[in-house]
Design a protein around this motif. Structure first.
Motif, PDB file in Angstrom:
ATOM      1  N   TYR A 159       0.818  -1.213   0.000  1.00 27.86           N
ATOM      2  CA  TYR A 159       0.000   0.000   0.000  1.00 27.86           C
ATOM      3  C   TYR A 159       0.852   1.263   0.000  1.00 27.86           C
ATOM      4  N   SER A 160       2.019   1.219   0.599  1.00 27.51           N
ATOM      5  CA  SER A 160       2.874   2.408   0.646  1.00 27.51           C
ATOM      6  C   SER A 160       3.286   2.840  -0.758  1.00 27.51           C
ATOM      7  N   ILE A 161       3.626   1.875  -1.622  1.00 27.60           N
ATOM      8  CA  ILE A 161       3.998   2.213  -3.003  1.00 27.60           C
ATOM      9  C   ILE A 161       2.773   2.672  -3.782  1.00 27.60           C
ATOM     10  N   TYR A 162       1.657   1.989  -3.577  1.00 31.60           N
ATOM     11  CA  TYR A 162       0.405   2.386  -4.232  1.00 31.60           C
ATOM     12  C   TYR A 162       0.074   3.843  -3.910  1.00 31.60           C
ATOM     13  N   LEU A 163       0.160   4.180  -2.633  1.00 37.46           N
ATOM     14  CA  LEU A 163      -0.181   5.519  -2.169  1.00 37.46           C
ATOM     15  C   LEU A 163       0.791   6.562  -2.713  1.00 37.46           C
ATOM     16  N   ALA A 176       2.798   6.467  -5.331  1.00 39.86           N
ATOM     17  CA  ALA A 176       2.708   6.622  -6.787  1.00 39.86           C
ATOM     18  C   ALA A 176       1.584   7.575  -7.156  1.00 39.86           C
ATOM     19  N   GLY A 177       0.436   7.439  -6.483  1.00 37.59           N
ATOM     20  CA  GLY A 177      -0.681   8.338  -6.759  1.00 37.59           C
ATOM     21  C   GLY A 177      -0.415   9.756  -6.310  1.00 37.59           C
ATOM     22  N   ILE A 178       0.210   9.901  -5.130  1.00 39.46           N
ATOM     23  CA  ILE A 178       0.504  11.232  -4.602  1.00 39.46           C
ATOM     24  C   ILE A 178       1.463  11.990  -5.520  1.00 39.46           C
ATOM     25  N   VAL A 179       2.511  11.327  -5.983  1.00 41.10           N
ATOM     26  CA  VAL A 179       3.493  11.972  -6.860  1.00 41.10           C
ATOM     27  C   VAL A 179       2.822  12.471  -8.132  1.00 41.10           C
ATOM     28  N   PHE A 180       1.964  11.646  -8.706  1.00 41.92           N
ATOM     29  CA  PHE A 180       1.313  12.015  -9.969  1.00 41.92           C
ATOM     30  C   PHE A 180       0.341  13.184  -9.773  1.00 41.92           C
ATOM     31  N   TRP A 232      -9.070  13.102  -3.838  1.00 43.08           N
ATOM     32  CA  TRP A 232     -10.134  12.158  -3.481  1.00 43.08           C
ATOM     33  C   TRP A 232     -10.939  11.724  -4.686  1.00 43.08           C
ATOM     34  N   ALA A 233     -10.876  12.479  -5.776  1.00 39.12           N
ATOM     35  CA  ALA A 233     -11.658  12.162  -6.976  1.00 39.12           C
ATOM     36  C   ALA A 233     -10.935  11.191  -7.908  1.00 39.12           C
ATOM     37  N   SER A 234      -9.745  10.780  -7.547  1.00 42.69           N
ATOM     38  CA  SER A 234      -8.961   9.808  -8.314  1.00 42.69           C
ATOM     39  C   SER A 234      -8.521   8.706  -7.359  1.00 42.69           C
ATOM     40  N   PRO A 235      -8.207   7.510  -7.867  1.00 49.16           N
ATOM     41  CA  PRO A 235      -7.852   6.387  -6.983  1.00 49.16           C
ATOM     42  C   PRO A 235      -6.442   6.487  -6.414  1.00 49.16           C
ATOM     43  N   VAL A 236      -6.190   7.564  -5.682  1.00 52.00           N
ATOM     44  CA  VAL A 236      -4.888   7.775  -5.063  1.00 52.00           C
ATOM     45  C   VAL A 236      -4.810   7.062  -3.714  1.00 52.00           C
ATOM     46  N   LEU A 237      -5.891   7.164  -2.946  1.00 52.52           N
ATOM     47  CA  LEU A 237      -5.902   6.664  -1.577  1.00 52.52           C
ATOM     48  C   LEU A 237      -6.626   5.333  -1.444  1.00 52.52           C
ATOM     49  N   GLU A 273      -4.248   5.568 -12.586  1.00 56.63           N
ATOM     50  CA  GLU A 273      -4.338   4.124 -12.799  1.00 56.63           C
ATOM     51  C   GLU A 273      -3.158   3.605 -13.614  1.00 56.63           C
ATOM     52  N   ILE A 274      -2.710   4.383 -14.579  1.00 59.24           N
ATOM     53  CA  ILE A 274      -1.539   3.984 -15.368  1.00 59.24           C
ATOM     54  C   ILE A 274      -0.279   4.004 -14.504  1.00 59.24           C
ATOM     55  N   PHE A 275      -0.147   5.007 -13.658  1.00 59.23           N
ATOM     56  CA  PHE A 275       1.004   5.055 -12.750  1.00 59.23           C
ATOM     57  C   PHE A 275       1.010   3.847 -11.820  1.00 59.23           C
ATOM     58  N   HIS A 276      -0.149   3.484 -11.321  1.00 60.50           N
ATOM     59  CA  HIS A 276      -0.236   2.291 -10.479  1.00 60.50           C
ATOM     60  C   HIS A 276       0.139   1.035 -11.267  1.00 60.50           C
ATOM     61  N   TRP A 277      -0.335   0.967 -12.499  1.00 58.21           N
ATOM     62  CA  TRP A 277      -0.028  -0.187 -13.342  1.00 58.21           C
ATOM     63  C   TRP A 277       1.471  -0.294 -13.618  1.00 58.21           C
ATOM     64  N   ALA A 278       2.123   0.849 -13.782  1.00 57.87           N
ATOM     65  CA  ALA A 278       3.546   0.855 -14.136  1.00 57.87           C
ATOM     66  C   ALA A 278       4.458   0.705 -12.928  1.00 57.87           C
ATOM     67  N   PHE A 279       4.067   1.260 -11.779  1.00 59.92           N
ATOM     68  CA  PHE A 279       4.955   1.247 -10.615  1.00 59.92           C
ATOM     69  C   PHE A 279       4.526   0.245  -9.537  1.00 59.92           C
ATOM     70  N   TRP A 280       3.222   0.136  -9.317  1.00 61.82           N
ATOM     71  CA  TRP A 280       2.741  -0.710  -8.229  1.00 61.82           C
ATOM     72  C   TRP A 280       2.584  -2.170  -8.648  1.00 61.82           C
ATOM     73  N   TYR A 281       1.954  -2.403  -9.793  1.00 61.35           N
ATOM     74  CA  TYR A 281       1.688  -3.775 -10.238  1.00 61.35           C
ATOM     75  C   TYR A 281       2.955  -4.616 -10.386  1.00 61.35           C
ATOM     76  N   PRO A 282       4.059  -4.072 -10.929  1.00 62.07           N
ATOM     77  CA  PRO A 282       5.271  -4.901 -11.056  1.00 62.07           C
ATOM     78  C   PRO A 282       5.918  -5.303  -9.727  1.00 62.07           C
ATOM     79  N   THR A 283       5.422  -4.762  -8.611  1.00 54.79           N
ATOM     80  CA  THR A 283       5.959  -5.161  -7.301  1.00 54.79           C
ATOM     81  C   THR A 283       5.106  -6.243  -6.641  1.00 54.79           C
ATOM     82  N   LEU A 284       4.002  -6.647  -7.298  1.00 50.41           N
ATOM     83  CA  LEU A 284       3.067  -7.605  -6.724  1.00 50.41           C
ATOM     84  C   LEU A 284       3.306  -9.011  -7.269  1.00 50.41           C
TER      85      LEU A 284
END
Length: 270
Positions: free
Chosen positions: A58-62, A64-68, A179-184, A211-222
């Motif tokens: 969750y830390s990487i997920y969070l 990645a969204g915050i940076v974007f 809050w209007a995007s899947p950041v949190l 969602e693309i940032f999550h796909w590129a940064f978060w998904y490859p760590t799962l």
């Protein structure tokens, strides 16, 4: 814009110097602000509300969204104020007014790069192994949100000269953006609540970018089992990304059109 690249370069340098004049930390504030945001959200949502229990890494997920989203909010906020902040310069000499909002977006991009480096470092520690297409989509998403921020910055920056309430409207928009995007949270939570109206949520280009940032940064760590808990949004690259790009480009043309019409009397209004 390309013909005025030298002026744009000077404005970017000026913006950076003015912003950090008298500052002890200087560019290090690019790290401090997102780090504080991350810690607050992680403790409040990840620990207190236990979102990290159902969201692996969750830390990487969070982060990645915050940076974007931070890149977008900083770009739009500063672009909206750019004309008023440079009123003295606009009164004295003539130069293309569009350079001021564009310069603030480029300064925000310079702040984005150190945050991105921290994100990449955290992902590498978590075993990040992205594909080439994922890295390319990061660039596409970044350019898309830069276009969106520039278009909205031109629109609200011009309107702010005539209607000072525009800045307050933008402040409210920026307050909602995170809050209007899947950041949190995970996008599936929104889908369960909105049901057939989920497409309205996906029409937001910032949502697609996150969602693309999550796909590129978060998904490859799962692991494969963990990805099953949070699948990729359907048709993200084949449908929603082109739609988001089209909306961003349309907003850029709208912002540019309104800016050109209103900029004629900037000097008088300022």
């Amino acid at each position: 814009m390309y013909s005025n690249r030298f002026l744009l370069k000077l404005l970017v340098r000026k913006e950076i110097k003015v912003r950090y004049r008298g500052s002890v930390l200087g560019l290090l504030w690019s790290y401090v602000k997102p780090l504080m945001q991350f810690l607050i959200y992680f403790v409040a949502l990840g620990i207190f509300l236990n979102l990290q229990h159902g969201t692996p890494n969750y830390s990487i997920y969070l982060f990645a969204g915050i940076v974007f989203v931070n890149f977008f909010t900083e770009s739009l906020g500063n672009a909206t104020r750019s004309i008023l902040d440079n009123r003295d310069l606009i009164r004295k000499i003539y130069l293309p007014r569009e350079l001021f909002p564009v310069a603030t977006v480029l300064v925000s991009a310079a702040h984005f790069l150190p945050q991105l480096a921290v994100l990449v470092g955290a992902c590498l520690l978590a075993g990040w192994q992205p594909s080439l297409i994922q890295l390319l989509m990061v660039i596409v998403a970044f350019i898309m949100v830069a276009i969106l921020a520039t278009g909205l910055g031109l629109l609200f920056g011009a309107a702010n000269v005539y209607f000072r309430d525009s800045e307050n409207i933008v402040d409210m928009i920026l307050m909602v953006v995170t809050w209007a995007s899947p950041v949190l949270y995970i996008w599936t939570m929104v889908q369960r609540v909105m049901g057939p109206w989920y497409w309205v949520y996906q029409m937001n280009p910032l949502t697609v970018g996150v969602e693309i940032f999550h796909w590129a940064f978060w998904y490859p760590t799962l692991t494969a089992d963990q990805i099953g808990l949070a699948p990729l949004p359907p048709d993200l690259l084949g449908f929603w990304l082109p739609v988001a790009i089209a909306i961003s480009v349309a907003i850029l043309f709208l912002g540019q059109s309104v800016f050109r019409k209103l900029s004629i009397h900037f000097a008088q209004e300022l």
